[in-house]
Design a protein around this motif. Structure first.
Motif, PDB file in Angstrom:
ATOM      1  N   GLY A  42      -4.578 -14.991  -6.864  1.00 34.39           N
ATOM      2  CA  GLY A  42      -5.852 -15.602  -6.496  1.00 34.39           C
ATOM      3  C   GLY A  42      -6.578 -16.205  -7.684  1.00 34.39           C
ATOM      4  N   ASN A  43      -5.926 -16.213  -8.857  1.00 33.71           N
ATOM      5  CA  ASN A  43      -6.507 -16.819 -10.056  1.00 33.71           C
ATOM      6  C   ASN A  43      -5.377 -17.277 -10.970  1.00 33.71           C
ATOM      7  N   LEU A  44      -5.711 -18.133 -11.921  1.00 32.61           N
ATOM      8  CA  LEU A  44      -4.687 -18.677 -12.818  1.00 32.61           C
ATOM      9  C   LEU A  44      -4.471 -17.842 -14.075  1.00 32.61           C
ATOM     10  N   SER A  45      -5.262 -16.800 -14.256  1.00 32.53           N
ATOM     11  CA  SER A  45      -4.997 -15.896 -15.377  1.00 32.53           C
ATOM     12  C   SER A  45      -4.102 -14.741 -14.914  1.00 32.53           C
ATOM     13  N   PHE A  46      -3.795 -14.725 -13.624  1.00 27.68           N
ATOM     14  CA  PHE A  46      -2.897 -13.750 -13.009  1.00 27.68           C
ATOM     15  C   PHE A  46      -3.333 -12.319 -13.304  1.00 27.68           C
ATOM     16  N   THR A  47      -4.603 -12.061 -13.061  1.00 29.66           N
ATOM     17  CA  THR A  47      -5.139 -10.708 -13.179  1.00 29.66           C
ATOM     18  C   THR A  47      -5.243 -10.106 -11.785  1.00 29.66           C
ATOM     19  N   PHE A  48      -4.946  -8.839 -11.708  1.00 28.05           N
ATOM     20  CA  PHE A  48      -4.948  -8.123 -10.435  1.00 28.05           C
ATOM     21  C   PHE A  48      -5.923  -6.960 -10.534  1.00 28.05           C
ATOM     22  N   SER A  49      -6.417  -6.499  -9.397  1.00 30.07           N
ATOM     23  CA  SER A  49      -7.371  -5.392  -9.383  1.00 30.07           C
ATOM     24  C   SER A  49      -6.897  -4.328  -8.406  1.00 30.07           C
ATOM     25  N   GLU A  50      -7.759  -3.382  -8.151  1.00 34.57           N
ATOM     26  CA  GLU A  50      -7.451  -2.283  -7.239  1.00 34.57           C
ATOM     27  C   GLU A  50      -7.829  -2.625  -5.796  1.00 34.57           C
ATOM     28  N   LYS A  51      -7.916  -3.899  -5.482  1.00 35.96           N
ATOM     29  CA  LYS A  51      -8.319  -4.326  -4.133  1.00 35.96           C
ATOM     30  C   LYS A  51      -7.378  -3.778  -3.073  1.00 35.96           C
ATOM     31  N   GLU A  52      -7.923  -3.618  -1.888  1.00 40.58           N
ATOM     32  CA  GLU A  52      -7.114  -3.202  -0.742  1.00 40.58           C
ATOM     33  C   GLU A  52      -6.392  -4.393  -0.117  1.00 40.58           C
ATOM     34  N   SER A  53      -6.961  -5.604  -0.284  1.00 43.77           N
ATOM     35  CA  SER A  53      -6.325  -6.789   0.293  1.00 43.77           C
ATOM     36  C   SER A  53      -5.071  -7.142  -0.504  1.00 43.77           C
ATOM     37  N   PHE A  54      -4.215  -7.959   0.106  1.00 44.22           N
ATOM     38  CA  PHE A  54      -2.957  -8.301  -0.560  1.00 44.22           C
ATOM     39  C   PHE A  54      -3.209  -9.167  -1.785  1.00 44.22           C
ATOM     40  N   GLN A  55      -3.868 -10.328  -1.604  1.00 47.09           N
ATOM     41  CA  GLN A  55      -4.061 -11.256  -2.726  1.00 47.09           C
ATOM     42  C   GLN A  55      -4.920 -10.608  -3.796  1.00 47.09           C
ATOM     43  N   GLY A  56      -4.378 -10.531  -4.997  1.00 43.83           N
ATOM     44  CA  GLY A  56      -5.091  -9.931  -6.113  1.00 43.83           C
ATOM     45  C   GLY A  56      -4.992  -8.422  -6.174  1.00 43.83           C
ATOM     46  N   GLY A  57      -4.324  -7.815  -5.211  1.00 44.14           N
ATOM     47  CA  GLY A  57      -4.201  -6.360  -5.155  1.00 44.14           C
ATOM     48  C   GLY A  57      -2.930  -5.853  -5.811  1.00 44.14           C
ATOM     49  N   GLN A  58      -2.710  -4.581  -5.670  1.00 50.62           N
ATOM     50  CA  GLN A  58      -1.584  -3.926  -6.334  1.00 50.62           C
ATOM     51  C   GLN A  58      -0.224  -4.328  -5.751  1.00 50.62           C
ATOM     52  N   LEU A  59      -0.152  -4.518  -4.442  1.00 55.93           N
ATOM     53  CA  LEU A  59       1.113  -4.947  -3.840  1.00 55.93           C
ATOM     54  C   LEU A  59       1.472  -6.354  -4.313  1.00 55.93           C
ATOM     55  N   ALA A  60       0.491  -7.230  -4.374  1.00 57.34           N
ATOM     56  CA  ALA A  60       0.732  -8.590  -4.869  1.00 57.34           C
ATOM     57  C   ALA A  60       1.155  -8.553  -6.333  1.00 57.34           C
ATOM     58  N   MET A  61       0.568  -7.624  -7.102  1.00 53.70           N
ATOM     59  CA  MET A  61       0.940  -7.493  -8.511  1.00 53.70           C
ATOM     60  C   MET A  61       2.408  -7.104  -8.651  1.00 53.70           C
ATOM     61  N   ARG A  62       2.868  -6.206  -7.809  1.00 51.05           N
ATOM     62  CA  ARG A  62       4.292  -5.826  -7.854  1.00 51.05           C
ATOM     63  C   ARG A  62       5.190  -7.022  -7.548  1.00 51.05           C
ATOM     64  N   TRP A  63       4.816  -7.838  -6.569  1.00 50.41           N
ATOM     65  CA  TRP A  63       5.595  -9.036  -6.253  1.00 50.41           C
ATOM     66  C   TRP A  63       5.542 -10.048  -7.396  1.00 50.41           C
ATOM     67  N   PHE A  64       4.398 -10.148  -8.056  1.00 50.98           N
ATOM     68  CA  PHE A  64       4.256 -11.035  -9.217  1.00 50.98           C
ATOM     69  C   PHE A  64       5.233 -10.622 -10.322  1.00 50.98           C
ATOM     70  N   TRP A  65       5.292  -9.328 -10.622  1.00 51.81           N
ATOM     71  CA  TRP A  65       6.188  -8.860 -11.680  1.00 51.81           C
ATOM     72  C   TRP A  65       7.650  -8.982 -11.268  1.00 51.81           C
ATOM     73  N   ARG A  66       7.942  -8.783 -10.006  1.00 51.98           N
ATOM     74  CA  ARG A  66       9.324  -8.984  -9.535  1.00 51.98           C
ATOM     75  C   ARG A  66       9.747 -10.433  -9.720  1.00 51.98           C
ATOM     76  N   LEU A  67       8.866 -11.350  -9.368  1.00 51.84           N
ATOM     77  CA  LEU A  67       9.157 -12.775  -9.545  1.00 51.84           C
ATOM     78  C   LEU A  67       9.324 -13.102 -11.019  1.00 51.84           C
ATOM     79  N   SER A  68       8.397 -12.655 -11.843  1.00 57.90           N
ATOM     80  CA  SER A  68       8.414 -12.984 -13.263  1.00 57.90           C
ATOM     81  C   SER A  68       9.650 -12.424 -13.956  1.00 57.90           C
ATOM     82  N   TYR A  69       9.927 -11.142 -13.746  1.00 53.23           N
ATOM     83  CA  TYR A  69      11.119 -10.555 -14.358  1.00 53.23           C
ATOM     84  C   TYR A  69      12.391 -11.096 -13.711  1.00 53.23           C
ATOM     85  N   GLY A  70      12.341 -11.368 -12.428  1.00 52.66           N
ATOM     86  CA  GLY A  70      13.519 -11.860 -11.714  1.00 52.66           C
ATOM     87  C   GLY A  70      14.036 -13.176 -12.255  1.00 52.66           C
TER      88      GLY A  70
END
Length: 150
Positions: free
Chosen positions: A98-126
């Protein structure tokens, strides 16, 4: 020097430059490119690396550009998918964070939350791991191809 070599050396230089900047934690990574501090230079630098790493392999190995063996056709297709994922890394990551600095928070929603962060790292490392894995499988296949010809 032909175009392929120019593409290869350009991608190689970009890849090495990006790796050096990321490993050293250069202060260039945190410089904001706009007045709102929403686009750090590190995003563009990392994006460059996400594209240039698989392109270095693509332009460096003829058999992955124009494969003749079945395994190499599979590896070539996989590498092309990785290149496309590298090109789409910023748009996909933006949708996840949800931002271009790719920071994530403890939100309950998907975008910007912890689940989205896991997908971000999977994509990046992948992207990086997939590229290196493709290269390693290609190198290992060379051993079997050479042994088959003996």
């Amino acid at each position: 020097m032909n175009k392929r070599k120019i593409y290869f050396y350009s991608a190689l230089i970009l890849t090495i430059g990006v790796i050096i900047l990321l490993v050293t934690g250069s202060s260039l990574l945190t410089i904001a490119l706009n007045s709102n501090d929403r686009l750090p230079f590190g995003t563009l630098i990392t994006w460059t690396g996400m594209i240039s790493l698989p392109l270095t392999i693509y332009w460096g190995i003829k058999e992955l550009r124009k494969p003749t063996y079945k395994l190499n056709r599979i590896l070539s297709g996989f590498l092309k998918i990785i290149i496309v994922l590298g090109i789409l890394w910023v748009p996909i990551s933006y949708l996840l964070a949800g931002n271009l600095s790719f920071t994530f928070s403890e939100k309950e929603s998907f975008q910007g939350g912890q689940l989205a962060m896991r997908w971000f790292w999977r994509l990046s490392y992948g992207i990086g791991i997939g590229t290196i894995l493709t290269l390693n499988i290609y190198w290992i296949s060379l051993l079997f191809i050479k042994n088959r010809n003996l």
